[in-house]
Write an enzyme that holds these catalytic residues in place. Sequence first.
Site, PDB file in Angstrom:
ATOM      1  N   ASP A 177      19.060 -37.338 -12.996  1.00  0.00           N
ATOM      2  CA  ASP A 177      18.703 -36.806 -14.317  1.00  0.00           C
ATOM      3  C   ASP A 177      18.793 -37.973 -15.290  1.00  0.00           C
ATOM      4  OD1 ASP A 177      18.657 -34.370 -13.064  1.00  0.00           O
ATOM      5  OD2 ASP A 177      20.534 -33.631 -13.907  1.00  0.00           O
ATOM      6  N   ASP A 185      16.953 -22.322 -10.005  1.00  0.00           N
ATOM      7  CA  ASP A 185      18.290 -22.625 -10.515  1.00  0.00           C
ATOM      8  C   ASP A 185      19.124 -21.372 -10.300  1.00  0.00           C
ATOM      9  OD1 ASP A 185      17.560 -25.134 -11.363  1.00  0.00           O
ATOM     10  OD2 ASP A 185      16.999 -24.482 -13.364  1.00  0.00           O
TER      11      ASP A 185
END
Length: 253
Positions: A130, A11
């Site tokens: 997600d 990330d």
Amino acid sequence: MLTKRIIPCLDVNMGRVVKGINFVDLKDVGNPVEIAEFYNKEGADEIVFLDITATSDGRKTMIDVVKKTAEKIFIPLTVGGGIRTLDDFRDILKAGADKISINSSAVKDPELVKKAAEKFGSQCVVVAIDGRKRPDGSGWNVVIAGGRIDTGLDAVEWAKKVTALGCGEILLTSMDADGTKNGYDIEFTSAITAAVNIPVIASGGCGNIEHFYEVFQNTNCDAALAASLFHYRELTIKEVKNYLKDKGVSVRL
């Protein structure tokens, strides 16, 4: 029998690798190019880079980071975050990425999936989904913006739709499991892998070596993604692969 893939996820925020729980409380982990190069040497099957803040300011850094990373690694590189147009696809592929992951932009403009698959090939279009379980337990909704916005879309139906539009792979993150270290969301991952005929990467919740085996044993996912476990050296990719091989899971050593 196809080998199962182990994928570290980086990330990236303002050019640095960070890690948090449910996308908050971000801690700096290091330089993405160095970390990617390290994982490449360690035997990772792929690397996923997500520009999690995806601000327009961060875009140039990201292209720069992608370029530098692509020069150092010899495994597929998937890049996501802030990719909204076919030009963004082209620029990041040109910088050396092998696949592009889109999430919010696919929800806002599903045609982007179709157009990108037609222009660049399905193999390089990854849709990141997600999902969060609905309060009544009846299924999962697609969430965007780091889990902050519930789109109301049913995750299983959405997975079927993007597959039909030409996406080549799904990166599936359970927002209920993400950062908890309690293991991958087996129920959610099973529901998605049963609904589509393209590779699914399981993500969110891995906390120990057994969790990798559990997700491969109990779902039809093709790959397992993890971040903090690898970043904080709690496990090495080699350890995970040797463990899986001993358990009878086909992996590339």
